[in-house]
Design a protein around this motif. Structure first.
Motif, PDB file in Angstrom:
ATOM      1  N   ASN A  76       0.817  -1.223   0.000  1.00 34.68           N
ATOM      2  CA  ASN A  76       0.000   0.000   0.000  1.00 34.68           C
ATOM      3  C   ASN A  76       0.847   1.267   0.000  1.00 34.68           C
ATOM      4  N   LYS A  77       2.165   1.083  -0.149  1.00 35.96           N
ATOM      5  CA  LYS A  77       3.109   2.192  -0.280  1.00 35.96           C
ATOM      6  C   LYS A  77       3.027   3.202   0.872  1.00 35.96           C
ATOM      7  N   TYR A  78       3.072   2.674   2.085  1.00 32.99           N
ATOM      8  CA  TYR A  78       3.100   3.550   3.245  1.00 32.99           C
ATOM      9  C   TYR A  78       4.378   4.380   3.200  1.00 32.99           C
ATOM     10  N   ASP A  79       4.343   5.537   3.839  1.00 32.88           N
ATOM     11  CA  ASP A  79       5.486   6.446   3.828  1.00 32.88           C
ATOM     12  C   ASP A  79       6.501   6.123   4.921  1.00 32.88           C
ATOM     13  N   LEU A  80       6.053   5.463   5.980  1.00 34.57           N
ATOM     14  CA  LEU A  80       6.916   5.112   7.100  1.00 34.57           C
ATOM     15  C   LEU A  80       6.334   3.885   7.783  1.00 34.57           C
ATOM     16  N   ILE A  81       7.219   2.979   8.197  1.00 32.36           N
ATOM     17  CA  ILE A  81       6.800   1.840   9.013  1.00 32.36           C
ATOM     18  C   ILE A  81       7.495   1.970  10.355  1.00 32.36           C
ATOM     19  N   VAL A  82       6.701   1.990  11.418  1.00 33.45           N
ATOM     20  CA  VAL A  82       7.226   2.004  12.775  1.00 33.45           C
ATOM     21  C   VAL A  82       7.074   0.592  13.315  1.00 33.45           C
ATOM     22  N   ALA A  83       8.199  -0.013  13.658  1.00 33.22           N
ATOM     23  CA  ALA A  83       8.220  -1.410  14.094  1.00 33.22           C
ATOM     24  C   ALA A  83       8.606  -1.473  15.566  1.00 33.22           C
ATOM     25  N   ILE A  84       7.690  -1.993  16.373  1.00 34.27           N
ATOM     26  CA  ILE A  84       7.922  -2.031  17.814  1.00 34.27           C
ATOM     27  C   ILE A  84       8.277  -3.453  18.231  1.00 34.27           C
ATOM     28  N   ALA A  85       9.523  -3.627  18.652  1.00 40.07           N
ATOM     29  CA  ALA A  85      10.142  -4.876  19.108  1.00 40.07           C
ATOM     30  C   ALA A  85      10.880  -5.544  17.945  1.00 40.07           C
ATOM     31  N   THR A  86      11.867  -6.328  18.292  1.00 37.31           N
ATOM     32  CA  THR A  86      12.763  -6.930  17.302  1.00 37.31           C
ATOM     33  C   THR A  86      12.040  -7.731  16.226  1.00 37.31           C
ATOM     34  N   PRO A  87      11.112  -8.626  16.575  1.00 35.51           N
ATOM     35  CA  PRO A  87      10.453  -9.396  15.507  1.00 35.51           C
ATOM     36  C   PRO A  87       9.729  -8.499  14.497  1.00 35.51           C
ATOM     37  N   SER A  88       9.116  -7.439  14.978  1.00 37.39           N
ATOM     38  CA  SER A  88       8.433  -6.498  14.080  1.00 37.39           C
ATOM     39  C   SER A  88       9.426  -5.799  13.170  1.00 37.39           C
ATOM     40  N   ALA A  89      10.549  -5.391  13.749  1.00 38.77           N
ATOM     41  CA  ALA A  89      11.580  -4.700  12.963  1.00 38.77           C
ATOM     42  C   ALA A  89      12.170  -5.623  11.905  1.00 38.77           C
ATOM     43  N   LEU A  90      12.426  -6.865  12.272  1.00 35.36           N
ATOM     44  CA  LEU A  90      12.968  -7.819  11.305  1.00 35.36           C
ATOM     45  C   LEU A  90      11.984  -8.071  10.167  1.00 35.36           C
ATOM     46  N   ALA A  91      10.709  -8.186  10.498  1.00 36.47           N
ATOM     47  CA  ALA A  91       9.692  -8.414   9.462  1.00 36.47           C
ATOM     48  C   ALA A  91       9.612  -7.223   8.519  1.00 36.47           C
ATOM     49  N   GLY A  94      12.691  -6.880   6.336  1.00 32.75           N
ATOM     50  CA  GLY A  94      12.733  -7.944   5.337  1.00 32.75           C
ATOM     51  C   GLY A  94      11.807  -7.715   4.163  1.00 32.75           C
ATOM     52  N   GLU A  95      10.850  -6.817   4.314  1.00 31.22           N
ATOM     53  CA  GLU A  95       9.861  -6.561   3.259  1.00 31.22           C
ATOM     54  C   GLU A  95      10.196  -5.380   2.365  1.00 31.22           C
ATOM     55  N   THR A  96      11.047  -4.463   2.848  1.00 26.33           N
ATOM     56  CA  THR A  96      11.318  -3.273   2.036  1.00 26.33           C
ATOM     57  C   THR A  96      12.735  -2.762   2.231  1.00 26.33           C
ATOM     58  N   LYS A  97      13.285  -2.283   1.153  1.00 28.08           N
ATOM     59  CA  LYS A  97      14.573  -1.582   1.196  1.00 28.08           C
ATOM     60  C   LYS A  97      14.366  -0.113   0.814  1.00 28.08           C
ATOM     61  N   ASP A  98      13.105   0.264   0.563  1.00 28.84           N
ATOM     62  CA  ASP A  98      12.786   1.616   0.114  1.00 28.84           C
ATOM     63  C   ASP A  98      12.065   2.453   1.168  1.00 28.84           C
ATOM     64  N   ILE A  99      11.062   1.890   1.802  1.00 31.81           N
ATOM     65  CA  ILE A  99      10.281   2.620   2.804  1.00 31.81           C
ATOM     66  C   ILE A  99      11.096   2.715   4.089  1.00 31.81           C
ATOM     67  N   PRO A 100      11.194   3.900   4.679  1.00 30.42           N
ATOM     68  CA  PRO A 100      11.911   4.013   5.950  1.00 30.42           C
ATOM     69  C   PRO A 100      11.244   3.161   7.033  1.00 30.42           C
ATOM     70  N   VAL A 101      12.073   2.452   7.790  1.00 32.90           N
ATOM     71  CA  VAL A 101      11.619   1.645   8.919  1.00 32.90           C
ATOM     72  C   VAL A 101      12.254   2.221  10.175  1.00 32.90           C
ATOM     73  N   LEU A 102      11.417   2.604  11.119  1.00 28.97           N
ATOM     74  CA  LEU A 102      11.862   3.162  12.383  1.00 28.97           C
ATOM     75  C   LEU A 102      11.508   2.155  13.472  1.00 28.97           C
ATOM     76  N   PHE A 103      12.518   1.640  14.174  1.00 28.91           N
ATOM     77  CA  PHE A 103      12.248   0.637  15.193  1.00 28.91           C
ATOM     78  C   PHE A 103      12.459   1.186  16.587  1.00 28.91           C
ATOM     79  N   SER A 104      11.846   0.487  17.546  1.00 30.18           N
ATOM     80  CA  SER A 104      12.075   0.741  18.959  1.00 30.18           C
ATOM     81  C   SER A 104      11.935  -0.583  19.685  1.00 30.18           C
ATOM     82  N   ALA A 105      12.478  -0.645  20.893  1.00 33.66           N
ATOM     83  CA  ALA A 105      12.457  -1.867  21.708  1.00 33.66           C
ATOM     84  C   ALA A 105      13.229  -2.994  21.031  1.00 33.66           C
ATOM     85  N   VAL A 106      14.366  -2.647  20.469  1.00 32.93           N
ATOM     86  CA  VAL A 106      15.275  -3.631  19.882  1.00 32.93           C
ATOM     87  C   VAL A 106      16.564  -3.552  20.702  1.00 32.93           C
TER      88      VAL A 106
END
Length: 171
Positions: A76-91, A94-106
């Motif tokens: 759906n071409k989101y502009d940002l993915i916020v991933a909370i916890a390591t499994p979320s960040a890894l997922a 693993g899905e994008t090299k273009d959309i910025p991924v911002l993690f926390s709790a890693v």
């Protein structure tokens, strides 16, 4: 997956940025991260349903759900993915090299191979670590119980974060 918990309303401007928040499971500390992130956005003038759209999804501690959620954010071409916890960040990573991924709790984003280093993350992934110094834990333990002879640590051998902490404790 969990039900769609998008907090954005249909009143949002069609050019509003779309932010997907994926959380591995409901937990007070993880919920606080999500709520604080949204509060800080508001303090900076970004209001869900007005000039941004936030789509919050909970994976209910299911890896398959994480993959489904993050794939949907990417397709759906989101502009940002916020991933909370390591499994979320890894997922998400693993899905994008273009959309910025911002993690926390890693705990250890370098060992988890999310970033190249804490100083220079590289790529499209960055965030904050929740690492606790094993050295500081041991210093406190020695102050509280100076005659301590044996330390036990509960950990999950399939989680790189747990392994990193145990290895630091061993050192």
């Amino acid at each position: 997956c969990s039900s769609d918990k998008s907090t954005g309303s249909s009143n949002a401007d069609s050019s509003a940025k779309k932010i997907g928040i994926v959380q591995i499971v409901e937990h007070p500390s993880l919920n606080t991260i999500r709520e604080s992130f949204i509060e800080q956005l508001e303090k900076n003038g970004y209001k869900d349903g007005e000039n941004i759209v936030i789509d919050y999804q909970n994976a209910q501690n299911d890896q398959t759900n994480l993959k489904t959620i993050t794939k949907r954010f990417v397709s759906n071409k989101y502009d940002l993915i916020v991933a909370i916890a390591t499994p979320s960040a890894l997922a998400a990573a693993g899905e994008t090299k273009d959309i910025p991924v911002l993690f926390s709790a890693v705990t250890d984003p370098v060992s988890a191979e999310l970033v190249e280093s804490l100083e220079k993350p590289g790529g499209n992934v960055t965030g904050t670590s929740d690492a606790v110094s094993a050295t500081k834990i041991m210093e406190l333990a020695m102050r509280i119980t100076p005659d301590i002879k044996t330390i036990g640590a509960l950990y999950n051998s399939s989680e790189i974060n747990s392994i990193s902490v145990v290895n630091e404790l061993k050192e």
